[in-house]
Write an enzyme that holds these catalytic residues in place. Structure first.
Site, PDB file in Angstrom:
ATOM      1  N   GLU A  25      28.490 -19.642 -48.700  1.00 38.72           N
ATOM      2  CA  GLU A  25      29.166 -19.547 -47.396  1.00 38.72           C
ATOM      3  C   GLU A  25      29.781 -18.151 -47.235  1.00 38.72           C
ATOM      4  O   GLU A  25      29.719 -17.555 -46.162  1.00 38.72           O
ATOM      5  CB  GLU A  25      30.273 -20.610 -47.277  1.00 38.72           C
ATOM      6  CG  GLU A  25      29.788 -22.001 -46.954  1.00 38.72           C
ATOM      7  CD  GLU A  25      29.396 -22.153 -45.474  1.00 38.72           C
ATOM      8  OE1 GLU A  25      29.440 -21.172 -44.704  1.00 38.72           O
ATOM      9  OE2 GLU A  25      29.036 -23.284 -45.096  1.00 38.72           O
ATOM     10  N   CYS A  76      30.181 -26.648 -46.164  1.00 40.09           N
ATOM     11  CA  CYS A  76      29.951 -26.306 -44.764  1.00 40.09           C
ATOM     12  C   CYS A  76      30.652 -27.298 -43.840  1.00 40.09           C
ATOM     13  O   CYS A  76      31.478 -26.921 -43.012  1.00 40.09           O
ATOM     14  CB  CYS A  76      28.460 -26.270 -44.470  1.00 40.09           C
ATOM     15  SG  CYS A  76      28.135 -25.921 -42.731  1.00 40.09           S
TER      16      CYS A  76
END
Lengths: 231, 231, 231, 231
Positions: free
Chosen positions: D219, D139
């Protein structure tokens, strides 16, 4: 709950003798009249450095365990204050007593220190945020009481002659008093949010009193440790 | 790694004085020759009851932190052995010394007990499974060493006259020795799986030695506590 | 609290639509009438293997978080049942469907699986034992409901022709029903011990309902995942 | 380790297809050219609000798990930045899209969000600080890569006409780039301190790659979720 700090007062009321033994400990009295041997104070300061690190970890844990953003912010603010402000002041203050940071970081951690800090952390992991705050409160609120008491006690020496005057003034000061009040209000809010308005009627109350009482006894043990420097 | 127990041996070798002070503690010697005052032993037994509960929690934590089913099974087997077999034996054994389970469950936990058990738990939570096992090993493996040493020591009294003979026989016995060996093998396997073959070359080695050393010092503190019953 | 399972019933009553969508999911109906494509069932079985490991970790966490020996024993018994009995049965059962254990252990974990299992674990770590049990209960008690419903539903095919008959019989059987009842009683006991007799009056009730509701939605997601095998 | 970010680069190199599928996801491309439907972006923003809370909890956990004061300070600084600065910017930014904070706080958390955030937290609790940082890095570092790529991509529309220009500029900007670099340096330092200089030779390397790879897949799942707003 009308007055702020009601949960803290109720917890204290369940262990008055231990609370007094902690707040009016001989270590504290001798800080007040300036008679504490330097070796004791230096021993205490060194261990307190290690204590602050684990206390900061406990606030990190409180942030992790918060489910409201407000609680997370309060815990993170305390964590930040501890590792950025308090720690810096402590290190600077200790330098005045001839203790360097690397020296303190390399000290063997005293049993009293291990017992207290790890008990607090485990209370938070085994239980919930309220259990953690109950374990944290004797330290946070107790030091404000100690400061206020020493500042008001006729036996205290608040003159230049008392080498511990700065210490007393820090914990008797308005800034620290506000920290303790904030913690007391947070404890009230979290307790109300988890136990309801009548916290003492909750089936969890005896367990919270046990946690608070154990943490108070461990504060006594911390002062005892201070009075018994190694060597 | 050729021999089982190599990691344990390497850890011990980094704190030989503390290890000796633990394994050959006066409390242990006096168990051996039967001269330990009953009040000390009873104090120790009561605290050991509380210790076992938190030690069992540490194995539950090990199961939680295992990423291989084999490790989870080994941790769960130890947890089961502790709370179902050991605890039962302990309670029965304590009954013979006039201590009932509700009595022991209501004892205030000694500082030495809090320090040791919560340090172990925190080592596991702050670190990984290997940190946890390093913190657990002085107890598991140390008691086997104590049992073997007492059983072989000419100063020991292994006759009926020694009220602590049963205790010595339990820890000197084949069953407990096998428990300790299993734990030593597990430590070898987890260490190899996380540090590689040359564990002492790992940058984590000094930290693991510190953890092991602290746990060993806390074992000494536990015996010290035993020698100083309250009241 | 008069009847066993009252807390579970009260929690269910706060999310009836999600509960129905979980228990009467198309995946479940098609297990009942035998029309579920084999690829779906095999996908489900493989993910369920991974699920069981993390579910076992959740019970290890429950043992770690228990403050009464009775609760620790119950959690440890479930952990033991899961990794020693259930896992063995699951592996044997899967072998009958052509899935080997190493194959299942190497599967990439589906998002629905990650979401459900890690949510349960985090509920227990962020909160207390009651939060953890609330997150665990849709699975434990829901599967007993699913088994009972399928066994009673006229649309079910309980003959030899239904390849999923064994599965239905396992969850409809007396042994599993007893597991679910034990879990329901434990939830009642822990809830009473932390919230008092009137659990729905506790300020924690809405949060517990949210946890239960999220876990129920994640069960739906797990069945959805089963219906959508990769490739 | 010569260059900063080497561990991150090495981790990325083990899952190049998943990394590309994440960084060059259709959601990202359509932010770049401005073609993303508003409903998708608003759905993403709402879930991102919840994501930030749990991401902040992960940094609180990192502070709890740090054994060096320097690491604790870095984790606490990120926690502070997230809940005090980022969160404020996010709320203000979302207000411009017609989303109020109470509205976002009341959203049901998407499965993709639960899966990602709770996986990160569990990685840190089951493992050590390095496992946690490995789970966090896709991230932190990925968004800087996305920003840089979008800012440089000829297909991007960086004019006033692209409603997502602000978003791109934030992640392409120097301030965010510095955040990502700091995180990359921290990962290098912690990895070296736990695995030694040759991180890829460590027996833990495959496990860290699995953690990084799973977080990267999660993600992708988060962007997929963004493209599929409810209703």
């Amino acid at each position: 709950m009308a007055e702020p700090g009601q949960v803290f007062s109720a917890l204290k009321a369940t262990c008055p003798d231990d609370w007094d033994a902690y707040v009016r400990h001989d270590f504290v009295r001798r800080l007040g009249d300036g008679s504490l041997p330097e070796a004791c104070f230096r021993h205490y300061l060194g261990q307190d450095y290690i204590f602050l690190i684990h206390f900061a970890r406990a606030y990190a844990l409180a942030a992790f365990k918060s489910d409201a953003l407000e609680d997370m912010r309060q815990a993170a603010a305390t964590l930040d204050a501890l590792i950025n402000t308090e720690m810096g002041l402590h290190v600077k203050y200790c330098a005045g007593w001839g203790l360097s940071e690397p020296e303190m970081a390399a000290l063997p951690e005293a049993e009293a220190n291990l017992a207290y800090t790890r008990f607090v952390l485990d209370s938070g992991l085994a239980g919930d945020l309220l259990d953690l705050l109950a374990a944290l409160s004797p330290c946070v609120m107790g030091y404000a009481e100690i400061g206020a008491w020493l500042a008001a006690d006729p036996a205290s020496d608040l003159s230049d002659k008392n080498p511990y005057r700065d210490w007393i003034e820090m914990y008797a000061g308005a800034a620290y008093r506000e920290v303790a009040r904030g913690a007391a209000r947070q404890l009230d809010r979290i307790a109300a949010g988890r136990l309801g308005a009548d916290v003492e009627a909750s089936p969890r109350w005896p367990g919270l009193c046990r946690t608070f009482g154990t943490a108070t006894r461990l504060e006594i043990g911390f002062w005892d440790m201070g009075l018994a420097p190694p060597g």
